[in-house]
Scaffold this active site. Structure first.
Site, PDB file in Angstrom:
ATOM      1  CB  CYS A   2      -0.858   0.038   1.257  1.00 32.37           C
ATOM      2  SG  CYS A   2      -1.814  -1.466   1.499  1.00 32.37           S
ATOM      3  NE  ARG A  27       4.158   1.585  -1.608  1.00 33.49           N
ATOM      4  CZ  ARG A  27       5.225   0.820  -1.495  1.00 33.49           C
ATOM      5  NH1 ARG A  27       6.229   0.959  -2.320  1.00 33.49           N
ATOM      6  NH2 ARG A  27       5.304  -0.087  -0.542  1.00 33.49           N
ATOM      7  CD1 TRP A  81      -1.928  -5.472  -2.981  1.00 35.48           C
ATOM      8  CD2 TRP A  81      -2.805  -4.427  -4.747  1.00 35.48           C
ATOM      9  NE1 TRP A  81      -2.032  -6.378  -3.999  1.00 35.48           N
ATOM     10  CE2 TRP A  81      -2.558  -5.777  -5.096  1.00 35.48           C
ATOM     11  CE3 TRP A  81      -3.365  -3.577  -5.705  1.00 35.48           C
ATOM     12  CZ2 TRP A  81      -2.848  -6.285  -6.361  1.00 35.48           C
ATOM     13  CZ3 TRP A  81      -3.652  -4.104  -6.961  1.00 35.48           C
ATOM     14  CH2 TRP A  81      -3.396  -5.431  -7.272  1.00 35.48           C
ATOM     15  CG  ASN A 105       2.694  -1.508   2.875  1.00 35.75           C
ATOM     16  OD1 ASN A 105       2.058  -2.460   2.401  1.00 35.75           O
ATOM     17  ND2 ASN A 105       3.903  -1.180   2.452  1.00 35.75           N
ATOM     18  N   GLY A 106       1.286  -3.888   5.011  1.00 34.37           N
ATOM     19  CA  GLY A 106       1.894  -5.136   5.473  1.00 34.37           C
ATOM     20  C   GLY A 106       0.830  -6.152   5.840  1.00 34.37           C
ATOM     21  CD  GLU A 490       5.919 -17.076 -17.918  1.00 38.60           C
ATOM     22  OE1 GLU A 490       4.969 -17.477 -18.606  1.00 38.60           O
ATOM     23  OE2 GLU A 490       5.984 -15.926 -17.470  1.00 38.60           O
ATOM     24  CE  LYS A 494       6.429 -12.757 -19.198  1.00 39.15           C
ATOM     25  NZ  LYS A 494       5.489 -13.569 -18.493  1.00 39.15           N
ATOM     26  CD  GLU A 497       4.032 -11.272 -22.132  1.00 36.54           C
ATOM     27  OE1 GLU A 497       4.385 -11.732 -21.049  1.00 36.54           O
ATOM     28  OE2 GLU A 497       2.843 -11.004 -22.375  1.00 36.54           O
ATOM     29  CG  HIS A 513       9.183 -37.003 -31.315  1.00 34.18           C
ATOM     30  ND1 HIS A 513       9.193 -38.293 -31.785  1.00 34.18           N
ATOM     31  CD2 HIS A 513       9.541 -37.080 -30.007  1.00 34.18           C
ATOM     32  CE1 HIS A 513       9.523 -39.124 -30.811  1.00 34.18           C
ATOM     33  NE2 HIS A 513       9.741 -38.411 -29.715  1.00 34.18           N
ATOM     34  CE  LYS A 612      -0.103  -7.108 -14.923  1.00 31.86           C
ATOM     35  NZ  LYS A 612       1.007  -8.033 -15.240  1.00 31.86           N
TER      36      LYS A 612
HETATM   37  O1  M6R Z   1      -4.580 -11.948 -14.851  1.00 27.31           O
HETATM   38  P1  M6R Z   1      -4.361 -13.338 -15.354  1.00 27.31           P
HETATM   39  O2  M6R Z   1      -3.275 -14.057 -14.649  1.00 27.31           O
HETATM   40  O3  M6R Z   1      -5.621 -14.154 -15.419  1.00 27.31           O
HETATM   41  O4  M6R Z   1      -3.886 -13.133 -16.859  1.00 27.31           O
HETATM   42  C1  M6R Z   1      -3.650 -14.206 -17.711  1.00 27.31           C
HETATM   43  C2  M6R Z   1      -2.843 -13.768 -18.917  1.00 27.31           C
HETATM   44  O5  M6R Z   1      -3.560 -12.811 -19.660  1.00 27.31           O
HETATM   45  C3  M6R Z   1      -1.488 -13.192 -18.526  1.00 27.31           C
HETATM   46  O6  M6R Z   1      -0.753 -14.102 -17.757  1.00 27.31           O
HETATM   47  C4  M6R Z   1      -0.672 -12.812 -19.763  1.00 27.31           C
HETATM   48  O7  M6R Z   1      -0.326 -13.966 -20.464  1.00 27.31           O
HETATM   49  C5  M6R Z   1       0.570 -12.011 -19.355  1.00 27.31           C
HETATM   50  N1  M6R Z   1       0.705 -10.876 -20.194  1.00 27.31           N
HETATM   51  C6  M6R Z   1       1.832 -12.780 -19.443  1.00 27.31           C
HETATM   52  O8  M6R Z   1       2.943 -12.027 -19.157  1.00 27.31           O
END
Ligand code: M6R
Length: 617
Positions: A2, A27, A81, A105-106, A490, A494, A497, A513, A612
């Site tokens: 927070c 935050r 938060w 905060n905590g 993953e 990363k 994206e 394969h 996001k």
């Molecule tokens: O908020 P969520 O974890 O449900 O979101 C799922 C995906 O949209 C999210 O993980 C997305 O793949 C990210 N941009 C990955 O970095």
């Protein structure tokens, strides 16, 4: 996580608090509030606490204050938060009990115990938060302390001795109107030293319009702020000398804690985020895990599904390895967007675990509704408190990663892995498939993770070099086996994206394969090869790549002797339990993607075409 601000001085405090909260809103932003000490109407008239707080972003609070803002020169503010208690007007800070107001905060780990004993002494509560008990405890202690110049400091010190957990807390009291008291344990607090005024905040950006001279409080510090003086003492009451530092960062750099991007900051926050997610949930004797009050009887679970999207889906794939290994319960992991459209075979008695950072992903929400329609029980793992997915679930376990601002998920992923490890430990013990000895070892390994995460962050410079070497690549492959396979997925996600380089993750054994046809000198291959059950096999896959001219970056356990001869580059990470190794091995992949993107100059925190939180299908 927070945002906190406190001010004492000659300026009108409400606009000052609001401006500071605006700078701290990154935050947390689910509710906000201020408490201001009124000015004495006549010399001896008692002061009053004027508290205004509400659910929603800061703009909601500003709207309320536009109708009449408290007037005064001493005040505290908070942007929240949520961790305990959903976002609501009642749970917004400051929390007040009679003459005392606090912002915090905590996470107070023993708050239920403290709340119960306060209730036994006749206290009643107006919120669901852990914070409110701090105001009650300080008020009780004030009643025991003789009037004197350090009364609030002493009462706060005594109250905090009863508290276990993490806190940055700032206290205001009508009986001691010429001071603010604050304290720090595990959550940050910075004192701003002004001229005839002093401030306290959870982060530097809130202080910059007023001063660049600051004191970073250290563990167990309490500070007493008056207009002209700042005193720091320990929980033992002994004075502590803390250095005064001069801040030279720009405002934007300060918000990012000096990091160039939020993503990099969030990668570096992972030791803290993991510590917070584990906080109060591990049992040592007998070893097990608490799921915030949710008890699962594995004999009553017919089938277990995990549903998620994107990075959360990759965490869920690791969850399958964790649960199947520790609890020997079969787990089916599904992309939420696929699950809902394939008329899934779900029945009463099935348990669905939904994993989501935002708690708002439309596909995941729709998938759990589908499962519920068919009679399943839904348990969610989410980062944003009281978001739609936890609200639609019968129980939730929150990852305490704090707000994640970079679109590319990093700290949310590692904390999801921790939440899934806690779930696996819980199920392992209750199913009788995890021995006490193995569980004790797992608990020990979990506890050691934050320090190992700090250690793996030291690879940043090496990854930056590698990013310069491979930043021009057109395509890239990531390979892993067992629990490292989802990490290969993953790592590739990363890179895709944020750097827009085409990248694919494969199970290393699948190379022969088909994907091996892609290998040539222009195809860098990142191989996850920590010392686990799959290590020898991965070495063979790596040799196959090398034999076809591929350039290899290997991630392995420190002290490895075999890979230096085989791989072009070796990144060493600390040794860790094989099922927890994904928490560690993913970090170099996050750093690599980050530095490639930074090298290419793409918009790291807001990559093109992405949002996001994906709240549409
Ligand atoms: O908020 P969520 O974890 O449900 O979101 C799922 C995906 O949209 C999210 O993980 C997305 O793949 C990210 N941009 C990955 O970095």
């Amino acid at each position: 996580m927070c945002g906190i601000i406190g001010y004492i001085g000659p300026k009108q405090v409400t606009p000052l608090l609001l401006e500071a909260l605006r700078r701290l809103e990154y935050r947390g932003y689910d509710s906000a509030g201020v408490a201001v000490l009124s000015e004495p109407v006549t010399g001896e008239a008692p002061r009053e606490l004027q508290v205004v707080r509400c659910r929603g972003k800061l703009s909601e609070l500003e709207g309320q204050l536009a109708e009449g803002a408290p007037v005064g020169h001493v005040g505290i503010g908070h942007t929240r938060w949520a961790t305990h208690g959903r976002p609501s007007d009642e749970n917004a800070h400051p929390h007040r009990f009679r003459s005392v107001a606090v912002v915090h905060n905590g996470i107070i780990e023993n708050y239920l115990l403290l709340k119960r004993s306060l209730s036994d002494r006749g206290h009643t509560f107006s919120s669901e938060t852990d914070t409110e008990i701090i105001a009650h405890l300080i008020w009780e202690e004030l009643a025991q302390v003789e009037p004197g110049p350090d009364r609030l400091l002493l009462a706060t010190r005594r109250a905090l001795k009863l508290v276990e957990g993490a806190y940055a807390v700032v206290v205001l009291c009508t009986d001691t109107p010429d001071e603010i008291v604050c304290a720090k344990s595990a959550s940050p607090l910075v004192v701003g030293l002004g001229d005839g005024e002093n401030l306290i905040a959870s982060d530097v950006p809130a202080l910059l319009p007023h001063t660049r001279r600051v004191i970073f409080l250290e563990e167990g510090d309490l500070a007493q702020l008056t207009r002209s003086r700042v005193r720091v003492v320990g929980l033992d009451g002994i004075e502590r000398q803390r250095p005064v530092r001069q801040i030279t960062w720009s405002l934007l750099a300060a918000e990012k804690d000096g990091y160039k991007h939020f993503m990099l900051k969030e990668i570096h926050e992972q030791p803290r985020a993991v510590t917070d997610t584990l906080r109060g949930r591990l049992l040592h004797s007998p070893p097990s895990a608490l799921l915030d009050g949710f008890e699962i009887d594995p004999t009553q679970v017919r089938r277990l599904f995990i549903l998620a999207c994107g990075t959360s889906y990759h965490a869920s794939l690791v969850g399958k390895y964790l649960i199947e290994s520790l609890a020997r319960i079969p787990v089916e992991v599904d992309l939420a967007s696929e699950f809902r459209y394939r008329d899934p075979i779900v029945k009463p008695g099935d348990l669905v675990v939904a994993v989501s950072q935002s708690g708002e992903t439309a596909d995941t929400l729709a998938a759990i509704r589908e499962a519920q329609k068919k009679g399943a029980q839904v348990f969610s793992i989410a980062n944003v408190l009281d978001s739609s997915i936890p609200r639609a679930s019968s129980h939730s376990l929150y990852t305490h990663a704090g707000p994640e601002i970079g679109v590319a998920s990093t700290k949310a992923f590692t904390t999801q892995l921790i939440a899934l490890a806690l779930l696996a430990l819980h199920l392992g013990r209750r199913s009788g498939n995890l021995s006490e000895e193995a569980a004790a070892d797992f608990v020990h390994e979990l506890t050691a993770l934050p320090a190992k995460l700090s250690q793996v962050l030291h690879t940043a410079e090496q990854l930056q070099q590698l990013a310069r070497t491979y930043g021009h690549a057109r395509d890239m492959l990531y390979l892993g086996r067992g629990p490292q396979f989802p990490i290969a997925l993953e790592g590739a996600l990363k890179l895709k994206e944020i750097s827009y380089i085409h990248a694919e993750g494969f199970a290393a054994g699948e190379m022969k394969h088909g994907p091996i046809a892609l290998i040539d000198e222009g195809m860098p291959v990142l191989v996850l090869a920590p010392h686990d059950g799959g290590y020898e096999k991965v070495l063979s896959n790596l040799s196959e790549v090398k034999a076809r001219g591929g350039r290899v970056i290997a991630i392995t356990t420190e002290g490895d002797r075999s890979l230096t001869a085989l791989a072009d580059h070796v990144v060493e990470v600390p040794a860790v339990h094989p099922l927890l190794a994904p928490v560690i091995t993913v970090v170099p992949l996050q750093l690599f993607a980050y530095y490639v993107a930074d090298f290419k100059g793409t918009d790291v925190d807001q990559p093109r075409n992405l949002a996001k939180s994906v709240t549409v299908e």
